[in-house]
Design a protein around this motif. Structure first.
Motif, PDB file in Angstrom:
ATOM      1  N   HIS A  33     -10.600  -0.391  -0.023  1.00 22.58           N
ATOM      2  CA  HIS A  33     -11.243  -0.736   1.248  1.00 22.58           C
ATOM      3  C   HIS A  33     -12.609  -1.383   1.017  1.00 22.58           C
ATOM      4  O   HIS A  33     -12.939  -2.401   1.639  1.00 22.58           O
ATOM      5  CB  HIS A  33     -11.392   0.526   2.104  1.00 22.58           C
ATOM      6  CG  HIS A  33     -12.150   0.315   3.374  1.00 22.58           C
ATOM      7  ND1 HIS A  33     -11.600  -0.298   4.486  1.00 22.58           N
ATOM      8  CD2 HIS A  33     -13.429   0.638   3.714  1.00 22.58           C
ATOM      9  CE1 HIS A  33     -12.499  -0.343   5.450  1.00 22.58           C
ATOM     10  NE2 HIS A  33     -13.612   0.215   5.014  1.00 22.58           N
ATOM     11  N   SER A  85      -1.525   1.776   6.212  1.00 21.16           N
ATOM     12  CA  SER A  85      -2.386   0.695   5.722  1.00 21.16           C
ATOM     13  C   SER A  85      -1.647  -0.631   5.587  1.00 21.16           C
ATOM     14  O   SER A  85      -2.272  -1.698   5.560  1.00 21.16           O
ATOM     15  CB  SER A  85      -2.994   1.082   4.362  1.00 21.16           C
ATOM     16  OG  SER A  85      -3.840   2.210   4.495  1.00 21.16           O
ATOM     17  N   LEU A 122      -6.334  -1.330   5.660  1.00 12.86           N
ATOM     18  CA  LEU A 122      -6.822  -0.095   5.051  1.00 12.86           C
ATOM     19  C   LEU A 122      -7.668   0.743   5.991  1.00 12.86           C
ATOM     20  O   LEU A 122      -7.699   1.980   5.874  1.00 12.86           O
ATOM     21  CB  LEU A 122      -7.627  -0.435   3.793  1.00 12.86           C
ATOM     22  CG  LEU A 122      -6.797  -0.891   2.592  1.00 12.86           C
ATOM     23  CD1 LEU A 122      -7.680  -1.590   1.573  1.00 12.86           C
ATOM     24  CD2 LEU A 122      -6.087   0.293   1.961  1.00 12.86           C
ATOM     25  N   TYR A 144       0.825  -1.203   0.000  1.00  8.33           N
ATOM     26  CA  TYR A 144       0.000   0.000   0.000  1.00  8.33           C
ATOM     27  C   TYR A 144       0.866   1.261   0.000  1.00  8.33           C
ATOM     28  O   TYR A 144       0.476   2.300  -0.544  1.00  8.33           O
ATOM     29  CB  TYR A 144      -0.950   0.000   1.199  1.00  8.33           C
ATOM     30  CG  TYR A 144      -2.103  -0.961   1.029  1.00  8.33           C
ATOM     31  CD1 TYR A 144      -3.022  -0.817  -0.011  1.00  8.33           C
ATOM     32  CD2 TYR A 144      -2.266  -2.039   1.895  1.00  8.33           C
ATOM     33  CE1 TYR A 144      -4.065  -1.715  -0.177  1.00  8.33           C
ATOM     34  CE2 TYR A 144      -3.322  -2.936   1.736  1.00  8.33           C
ATOM     35  CZ  TYR A 144      -4.207  -2.770   0.695  1.00  8.33           C
ATOM     36  OH  TYR A 144      -5.234  -3.647   0.531  1.00  8.33           O
ATOM     37  N   PHE A 153      -7.613   5.351  -1.445  1.00 10.04           N
ATOM     38  CA  PHE A 153      -7.734   3.991  -0.915  1.00 10.04           C
ATOM     39  C   PHE A 153      -9.161   3.527  -0.639  1.00 10.04           C
ATOM     40  O   PHE A 153      -9.356   2.367  -0.260  1.00 10.04           O
ATOM     41  CB  PHE A 153      -6.916   3.865   0.372  1.00 10.04           C
ATOM     42  CG  PHE A 153      -5.426   3.929   0.149  1.00 10.04           C
ATOM     43  CD1 PHE A 153      -4.771   2.914  -0.517  1.00 10.04           C
ATOM     44  CD2 PHE A 153      -4.695   5.019   0.589  1.00 10.04           C
ATOM     45  CE1 PHE A 153      -3.401   2.962  -0.732  1.00 10.04           C
ATOM     46  CE2 PHE A 153      -3.322   5.086   0.380  1.00 10.04           C
ATOM     47  CZ  PHE A 153      -2.676   4.054  -0.285  1.00 10.04           C
ATOM     48  N   GLY A 190      -0.598   5.082   3.029  1.00  5.65           N
ATOM     49  CA  GLY A 190      -0.191   3.776   2.530  1.00  5.65           C
ATOM     50  C   GLY A 190       0.671   3.027   3.526  1.00  5.65           C
ATOM     51  O   GLY A 190       0.511   1.816   3.721  1.00  5.65           O
TER      52      GLY A 190
END
Length: 412
Positions: A257, A380, A386, A67, A253, A377
């Motif tokens: 998710h 995550s 996430l 991520y 994101f 990121g």
């Protein structure tokens, strides 16, 4: 969403003869011309930036990205975009606004399509930077051209023109939602970028004819750079930078998710992104009377609060109803925050300092957009996944609201 409000105030004033011609033009025709120019934000932000969230999950799975790697691609685009916004005036001076606009928009469209080709991480990163650079130039000069095309008319004319132009972002988001998820489903992530490239080429073909009906603006420098000091809008600047970091984390994101947590199908992804895009289009007009009455930093507080509520919904109400309500709230406030900040800058500074004030605010926002995707990121990639990155977005936006609460308004 990005470096939105540098455009109409920053660079352009039509020549007197051109102003007369623009004012005499038929109102509906002028708005259609602006709608053609609005293909620049559709390409720059709708296709070039926001739609990355649609393609990201498939790219990450196929290319083995973390991520943090995926977030860095969003940062690369933001770096290029900020650079493009900074050099746009130079390009307009050097080549003429119309030629620079057309060349930058074509370059952005081709680079979006070319993103379907390489698999190498650094090649992808280079393309994201170039797409951002070309998009920034096209967006800023397009806003200048829209301001020239919208000259004349009553007091409501300027905000209407700005609403039509910036509404191109929402139109781009909605159009990408109608095509990209299904292209990815059939052809993988490369098909997604090919679809975005095709949409971008169509947008170019709609934008170029509008140039024939747009007066060539003339660039000008700020009248008195010494008239600007950052201190009067310090808290607004801090808040705006935090908004840039918080909003872009969600925009990057949220699709990943929803696919992971709610197993969204391509049709549901398309519907979610369409709702977000249409909400952006509607919000460009709905917020104007509200922001005109709010003083100090409360315009940013209001839009930031609605944005935060949108992010919270997708976390606290992990259902399809919660997800779609999140899209509507987030879309309704994400672009409106730009108008809130610009409105305050115009009220607190004399006209000869508007460019410097909005430029400083834009740099803060752009810096936030650069930091946000990478930071989110990295978070995550941790054990909470996430959801942790989205919670980070909530806390960043909450900090933005807190900073804006301290902003006071004073007359120039």
């Amino acid at each position: 969403m990005a470096v939105f409000e540098t455009t109409p105030q920053a660079v352009v004033t039509p020549e007197p003869r051109e102003r007369t011609q623009a004012a005499a033009a038929d109102a509906m025709t002028s708005l259609w011309v602006v709608a053609g120019l609005a293909m620049a934000p559709a390409v720059a932000l709708g296709f070039g930036r926001f739609a990355y969230a649609l393609v990201l999950p498939a790219m990450r799975d196929d290319l083995g990205w973390s991520y943090a790697d995926a977030g860095a691609m969003g940062t690369a685009n933001a770096i290029g975009y900020l650079g493009g916004a900074i050099v746009a005036v130079w390009f307009a001076n050097r080549f003429g606004a119309k030629r620079a606009f057309a060349a930058a928009l074509i370059a952005a469209a081709l680079s979006i399509a070319a993103t379907a080709l390489p698999s190498g991480y650094w090649s992808q990163g280079a393309l994201r930077v170039f797409t951002g650079l070309a998009s920034g130039v096209a967006f800023v000069i397009g806003g200048a051209l829209a301001a020239a095309a919208g000259s004349g008319g009553g007091a409501a004319r300027a905000p209407t023109v700005l609403g039509v132009y910036v509404g191109g972002v929402g139109a781009g988001v909605a159009l990408s939602a109608a095509i990209v998820p299904f292209m990815i489903h059939e052809f993988g992530w490369r098909g997604g970028w090919i679809g975005l490239g095709g949409l971008s080429v169509i947008a170019v073909l709609l934008a170029i004819p509008a140039l024939r009906h747009t007066p060539e603006p003339t660039t000008r420098r700020p009248g008195d750079a010494a008239a600007f000091r950052i201190r009067p809008v310090l808290f607004e600047t801090i808040g705006y930078g935090l908004v840039g970091a918080g909003y872009i984390a969600y925009a990057t994101f949220v699709i990943a998710h929803l696919r992971r947590e709610l197993a969204f199908s391509p049709f549901e992804v398309s519907a979610f992104w369409t709702a977000l895009g249409l909400s952006i289009v509607a919000s460009t007009f709905l917020w104007a009377p509200i922001l005109g009455r709010l003083r100090g930093g409360f315009g940013l507080v209001a839009t930031g609060g609605v944005m935060t509520a949108g992010v919270l919904l997708v976390l606290l109400e992990p259902t399809r109803v919660g997800a779609f309500a999140s899209a509507v709230l987030f879309g309704a406030a994400s672009i409106a925050s730009v108008t809130a900040v610009t409105t305050l800058a115009r009220r607190m500074y004399p006209p000869d300092a508007w460019t410097a004030a909005i430029g400083a605010l834009t740099v803060a926002f752009g810096t936030g957009q650069i930091v946000g995707p990478v930071l989110s990121g990295i978070v995550s990639d941790g054990p909470q996944g996430l959801a942790a990155g989205l919670w980070l977005s909530v806390w960043i936006l909450a900090a933005a609201i807190l900073a804006a609460l301290f902003q006071r308004e004073a007359k120039p």
